[in-house]
Design a protein around this motif. Structure first.
Motif, PDB file in Angstrom:
ATOM      1  N   THR A  22       3.288  14.355  -4.232  1.00  0.00           N
ATOM      2  CA  THR A  22       2.576  13.217  -4.797  1.00  0.00           C
ATOM      3  C   THR A  22       1.569  12.660  -3.804  1.00  0.00           C
ATOM      4  OG1 THR A  22       4.486  12.629  -6.159  1.00  0.00           O
ATOM      5  CG2 THR A  22       2.837  10.915  -5.806  1.00  0.00           C
ATOM      6  N   ALA A  24      -0.909   9.296  -3.179  1.00  0.00           N
ATOM      7  CA  ALA A  24      -1.139   7.909  -3.577  1.00  0.00           C
ATOM      8  C   ALA A  24      -1.888   7.192  -2.465  1.00  0.00           C
ATOM      9  CB  ALA A  24       0.177   7.193  -3.867  1.00  0.00           C
ATOM     10  N   ASP A  26      -1.822   4.144  -1.754  1.00  0.00           N
ATOM     11  CA  ASP A  26      -1.054   3.047  -1.156  1.00  0.00           C
ATOM     12  C   ASP A  26       0.098   3.518  -0.281  1.00  0.00           C
ATOM     13  OD1 ASP A  26       0.759   4.002  -2.989  1.00  0.00           O
ATOM     14  OD2 ASP A  26       0.840   2.177  -4.209  1.00  0.00           O
ATOM     15  N   GLY A  27       0.192   4.833  -0.068  1.00  0.00           N
ATOM     16  CA  GLY A  27       1.236   5.354   0.798  1.00  0.00           C
ATOM     17  C   GLY A  27       2.569   5.571   0.127  1.00  0.00           C
ATOM     18  N   SER A  28       2.643   5.382  -1.187  1.00  0.00           N
ATOM     19  CA  SER A  28       3.918   5.548  -1.894  1.00  0.00           C
ATOM     20  C   SER A  28       4.234   6.995  -2.241  1.00  0.00           C
ATOM     21  CB  SER A  28       3.914   4.716  -3.183  1.00  0.00           C
ATOM     22  OG  SER A  28       2.893   5.155  -4.066  1.00  0.00           O
ATOM     23  N   GLY A  29       3.328   7.910  -1.918  1.00  0.00           N
ATOM     24  CA  GLY A  29       3.566   9.326  -2.173  1.00  0.00           C
ATOM     25  C   GLY A  29       3.821  10.095  -0.898  1.00  0.00           C
ATOM     26  N   ASN A  30       3.725  11.412  -1.001  1.00  0.00           N
ATOM     27  CA  ASN A  30       3.890  12.251   0.178  1.00  0.00           C
ATOM     28  C   ASN A  30       2.636  12.279   1.046  1.00  0.00           C
ATOM     29  OD1 ASN A  30       5.296  14.124  -2.323  1.00  0.00           O
ATOM     30  ND2 ASN A  30       6.615  13.416  -0.650  1.00  0.00           N
ATOM     31  N   THR A  32      -1.660  10.565   1.401  1.00  0.00           N
ATOM     32  CA  THR A  32      -2.608   9.541   0.955  1.00  0.00           C
ATOM     33  C   THR A  32      -3.952  10.138   0.551  1.00  0.00           C
ATOM     34  OG1 THR A  32      -3.315   9.154   3.232  1.00  0.00           O
ATOM     35  CG2 THR A  32      -1.561   7.721   2.358  1.00  0.00           C
ATOM     36  N   LYS A  53      -1.586   9.868  -8.106  1.00  0.00           N
ATOM     37  CA  LYS A  53      -1.422   8.561  -8.732  1.00  0.00           C
ATOM     38  C   LYS A  53      -2.783   7.900  -8.954  1.00  0.00           C
ATOM     39  CE  LYS A  53       3.268   7.393  -7.185  1.00  0.00           C
ATOM     40  NZ  LYS A  53       4.112   6.343  -6.540  1.00  0.00           N
TER      41      LYS A  53
END
Length: 326
Positions: A22, A24, A26-30, A32, A53
């Motif tokens: 993933t 994202a 915002d850093g919520s994935g694997n 950026t 995302k």
């Protein structure tokens, strides 16, 4: 960081033992950035899906030839939710170098996202500015947008003797001058082709600039697609023949089949390019409708007996029997 699964891709066909990561902002994935996720893909992989995302991802992306079977999938509610964009003009970076996303790996997939080159011609001057360069074989785009002005979508191959096939389904491609171009083989199935207005009353650009190698019977097929524009009526050409570096073996093949043509399409929709006559190219239409459709001496038509040989499956089958159509 990743997980393995067995799934059925929404563009048809099984995907086995795929690795999913993933991206994202915002850093919520694997990762950026999309490029970082591509860099982590294994060479010669059998399935690597990058779920992106919602957000705007500015910067170029390159998928090298060794990174086969990569999928870019926007996981937003629509294809406008994930935008991969850069503003590189060919006047600075060269035609292929200007591409926001450059794909050199076979079996590439993209779904539910946008590729864009937002170079501002009005502010900075006219220039080619590629949004997506497909320089590979067996590529599938499903429900994507490809946005630019001049030379938006490049369909290319490693050499004149190489065939690169792309299937572009229920998507949207936008531009003005030669905005779908190259020697690749591509089917645009139920896709909107939107010509931007350049403010002219007579010439608002060219949809295609095909450079199909003369030994390849199949170039660009627009099938049951819709051509739209806000430009002046009868001011946009369907295409012109591109002969890269004057290559006499580049004999463009383009067919608009069962398409709905807007009023912006000219009554004489094909024109010459760089001293090469459009009449020497392989340009034709078949069973088109809409305000821009017509049959006259300047609009070659496919015959009913020829039609069965110019279907999406015929364009894409190749020697391996590839059939991504759904």
């Amino acid at each position: 960081m990743s997980l393995a699964l067995t799934a059925v891709a929404s563009y048809g066909g099984p995907v086995s033992a795929a690795t999913v990561v993933t991206v994202a902002t915002d850093g919520s994935g694997n990762f950026t950035t999309v490029q970082a996720a591509v860099n982590a893909a294994p060479a010669g992989g059998s399935g690597y899906e990058i779920d992106v995302k919602p957000g705007t991802y500015r910067g170029t992306v390159s998928i090298p030839s060794a990174k086969t079977h990569v999928t870019l999938k926007g996981v937003g509610s629509g294809r406008d939710q994930v935008v991969i964009v850069e503003n590189h003009p060919a006047s600075t970076y060269g035609t292929q170098g200007s591409a926001t996303v450059a794909v050199s790996a076979n079996d590439f997939r993209a779904e539910n996202l946008t590729f864009a080159n937002d170079y501002d011609e009005a502010k900075n001057g006219s220039s080619q500015a590629v949004a997506l360069d497909l320089n590979a074989d067996r590529a599938v785009l499903n429900n994507v947008r490809v946005l630019g002005n001049q030379d938006t979508l490049l369909l290319w191959t490693a050499g004149t003797g190489t065939v690169g096939r792309s299937y572009i389904r229920k998507s949207y491609v936008e531009g003005d001058v030669d905005f779908i171009f190259g020697r690749g083989t591509a089917v645009f199935d139920r896709t909107e082709i939107h010509s931007l207005s350049r403010g002219s009353s007579t010439n608002n650009g060219y949809v295609t600039a095909a450079a199909t190698t003369d030994t390849n019977p199949y170039g660009l097929l627009f099938y049951r697609s819709t051509l739209t524009s806000d430009a002046q009526a009868k001011s946009v050409y369907l295409g012109r023949p591109w002969h890269p570096s004057g290559d006499a073996h580049a004999v463009g093949q383009v067919l608009f089949r069962e398409c709905t043509l807007g009023a912006h399409i000219r009554d004489d929709p094909w024109t010459d390019m760089s001293g090469f006559s459009w009449r020497s190219a392989r340009f034709s239409e078949y069973a088109n409708t809409g305000a821009g459709a017509a049959v006259n001496a300047n609009r070659p038509q496919l015959s009913a007996s020829q039609a069965p040989s110019y279907t999406p499956n015929a364009y894409l089958a190749g020697s391996d029997g590839w059939n991504p159509v759904f």
